[in-house]
Write a protein that holds these residues in place. Structure first.
Motif, mmCIF file in Angstrom:
data_model
loop_
_atom_site.group_PDB
_atom_site.id
_atom_site.type_symbol
_atom_site.label_atom_id
_atom_site.label_comp_id
_atom_site.label_asym_id
_atom_site.label_seq_id
_atom_site.Cartn_x
_atom_site.Cartn_y
_atom_site.Cartn_z
ATOM 1 N N GLU A 131 56.257 -2.000 -97.233
ATOM 2 C CA GLU A 131 57.083 -0.803 -97.018
ATOM 3 C C GLU A 131 57.004 -0.063 -98.299
ATOM 4 O O GLU A 131 57.115 -0.056 -98.725
ATOM 5 N N LEU A 132 57.701 1.578 -97.195
ATOM 6 C CA LEU A 132 57.459 2.314 -98.340
ATOM 7 C C LEU A 132 58.846 3.030 -97.369
ATOM 8 O O LEU A 132 59.339 3.829 -96.545
ATOM 9 N N VAL A 133 59.897 3.356 -98.215
ATOM 10 C CA VAL A 133 61.352 3.649 -98.308
ATOM 11 C C VAL A 133 61.587 4.327 -98.497
ATOM 12 O O VAL A 133 61.144 5.123 -100.002
ATOM 13 N N SER A 134 62.451 5.736 -98.261
ATOM 14 C CA SER A 134 62.408 7.306 -99.201
ATOM 15 C C SER A 134 64.148 6.926 -98.539
ATOM 16 O O SER A 134 64.346 5.894 -97.280
ATOM 17 N N TYR A 141 50.035 9.192 -97.754
ATOM 18 C CA TYR A 141 51.813 9.689 -98.030
ATOM 19 C C TYR A 141 51.498 10.255 -99.466
ATOM 20 O O TYR A 141 51.127 9.990 -100.478
ATOM 21 N N VAL A 142 52.562 11.332 -99.302
ATOM 22 C CA VAL A 142 53.045 12.350 -101.089
ATOM 23 C C VAL A 142 53.893 11.473 -100.813
ATOM 24 O O VAL A 142 55.123 11.358 -100.584
ATOM 25 N N VAL A 143 53.808 11.177 -101.888
ATOM 26 C CA VAL A 143 55.605 10.753 -103.291
ATOM 27 C C VAL A 143 56.132 11.527 -104.100
ATOM 28 O O VAL A 143 55.203 12.298 -104.954
ATOM 29 N N PHE A 144 56.997 11.561 -104.139
ATOM 30 C CA PHE A 144 57.484 12.149 -105.300
ATOM 31 C C PHE A 144 58.319 11.688 -105.896
ATOM 32 O O PHE A 144 59.410 11.530 -106.638
ATOM 33 N N VAL A 182 50.840 13.301 -95.293
ATOM 34 C CA VAL A 182 50.402 14.108 -95.666
ATOM 35 C C VAL A 182 49.999 14.891 -94.978
ATOM 36 O O VAL A 182 49.776 15.716 -94.823
ATOM 37 N N ASN A 183 50.093 14.578 -93.823
ATOM 38 C CA ASN A 183 49.487 15.590 -92.206
ATOM 39 C C ASN A 183 51.193 16.456 -91.932
ATOM 40 O O ASN A 183 50.749 17.312 -91.940
ATOM 41 N N ASP A 184 52.069 16.629 -92.603
ATOM 42 C CA ASP A 184 53.440 16.655 -92.582
ATOM 43 C C ASP A 184 53.803 17.566 -93.983
ATOM 44 O O ASP A 184 55.057 18.142 -94.405
ATOM 45 N N ILE A 185 53.047 17.685 -94.514
ATOM 46 C CA ILE A 185 53.287 18.196 -96.391
ATOM 47 C C ILE A 185 53.373 19.895 -96.090
ATOM 48 O O ILE A 185 52.864 20.220 -95.206
ATOM 49 N N ASP A 186 54.281 20.087 -96.490
ATOM 50 C CA ASP A 186 54.225 21.595 -96.287
ATOM 51 C C ASP A 186 54.030 22.387 -97.549
ATOM 52 O O ASP A 186 54.824 22.039 -99.064
ATOM 53 N N ARG A 187 52.800 23.193 -98.491
ATOM 54 C CA ARG A 187 52.973 24.047 -98.830
ATOM 55 C C ARG A 187 54.316 24.866 -99.771
ATOM 56 O O ARG A 187 54.360 24.824 -101.217
ATOM 57 N N ALA A 188 54.879 25.265 -98.725
ATOM 58 C CA ALA A 188 56.068 25.931 -99.606
ATOM 59 C C ALA A 188 57.302 25.078 -100.170
ATOM 60 O O ALA A 188 57.350 25.090 -101.219
ATOM 61 N N ASP A 189 57.223 23.886 -99.112
ATOM 62 C CA ASP A 189 57.955 23.163 -100.288
ATOM 63 C C ASP A 189 57.579 22.565 -101.290
ATOM 64 O O ASP A 189 58.218 22.601 -102.875
ATOM 65 N N ILE A 190 55.968 21.402 -101.921
ATOM 66 C CA ILE A 190 55.264 22.061 -102.696
ATOM 67 C C ILE A 190 55.391 23.427 -103.618
ATOM 68 O O ILE A 190 56.012 22.893 -104.938
ATOM 69 N N THR A 191 55.254 24.394 -103.487
ATOM 70 C CA THR A 191 55.660 25.230 -103.997
ATOM 71 C C THR A 191 56.951 25.446 -104.928
ATOM 72 O O THR A 191 57.294 26.257 -105.849
ATOM 73 N N VAL A 201 50.007 10.682 -104.254
ATOM 74 C CA VAL A 201 49.442 10.253 -103.146
ATOM 75 C C VAL A 201 49.431 8.410 -102.890
ATOM 76 O O VAL A 201 48.689 7.794 -103.749
ATOM 77 N N VAL A 202 50.025 8.332 -102.142
ATOM 78 C CA VAL A 202 49.647 6.862 -101.935
ATOM 79 C C VAL A 202 49.056 6.680 -100.536
ATOM 80 O O VAL A 202 49.165 7.178 -99.303
ATOM 81 N N THR A 203 48.348 5.358 -100.716
ATOM 82 C CA THR A 203 46.785 5.441 -99.618
ATOM 83 C C THR A 203 47.276 4.099 -98.849
ATOM 84 O O THR A 203 46.926 3.403 -99.916
ATOM 85 N N VAL A 204 47.670 3.748 -97.623
ATOM 86 C CA VAL A 204 47.647 2.518 -97.141
ATOM 87 C C VAL A 204 46.506 2.244 -96.297
ATOM 88 O O VAL A 204 46.224 2.927 -95.059
ATOM 89 N N LYS A 205 46.158 1.341 -96.979
ATOM 90 C CA LYS A 205 44.823 0.448 -95.731
ATOM 91 C C LYS A 205 45.821 -0.567 -94.619
ATOM 92 O O LYS A 205 45.634 -1.291 -95.494
ATOM 93 N N THR A 206 45.464 -0.328 -93.135
ATOM 94 C CA THR A 206 46.461 -0.940 -92.320
ATOM 95 C C THR A 206 45.094 -2.332 -92.110
ATOM 96 O O THR A 206 43.817 -2.415 -92.846
#
Length: 135
Positions: free
Chosen positions: A8-11, A63-66, A87-96, A50-55
């Motif tokens: 489980e990955l929970v935010s 997934y990117v985690v902070f 990862v597909n939803d990551i926003d360059r502006a957010d990281i900046t 980055v969390v890499t999940v192999k189902t």
């Protein structure tokens, strides 16, 4: 085929993953860890990465985690992230923005310990930025 276990990955915003997986690679504070079924019990802090999940079906998701922490048991793994997104939803502006805030925290630090922590976090964020968002 590897044996599956519950991951489980929970935010704070939502539950991102709750499924049977073969393996999970997590960015532990002391280095990357691969978690598989029957892993020895461990609790570790998580650094930005980055969390890499192999189902169990063989697909791979990232997934990117902070930050946060992971509770690893022989029967499963729960990662409680301070913030997480696919990862597909990551926003360059957010990281900046996060990098700029970390720079300001380092500059405004009142003592050496606070400054060192802020600089370490800044380093982790810039490494993550380089890995995810090539110029």
């Amino acid at each position: 085929m590897a044996e599956a276990f519950k991951f489980e990955l929970v935010s704070p915003e939502r539950l991102l993953v709750s499924e049977q997986v073969e393996s999970v690679v997590i960015p532990g504070a002391e280095g990357e860890m691969t978690v598989m079924a029957h892993h020895a019990p461990v609790m570790t802090t998580i650094k930005p990465g980055v969390v890499t999940v192999k189902t169990a079906a063989g697909a791979e998701e990232r997934y990117v985690v902070f930050g946060g922490f992971a509770d690893i048991l022989p029967s499963g793994c729960t990662l409680l992230a301070e913030s997480a997104t696919h990862v597909n939803d990551i926003d360059r502006a957010d990281i900046t923005r996060r990098i700029q805030e970390a720079r300001e925290d380092a500059a405004d630090a009142k003592d050496d310990e606070s400054r060192a922590k802020a600089e370490q976090f800044l380093s982790q964020l810039t490494t993550l930025e380089g890995a995810l968002l090539p110029a």
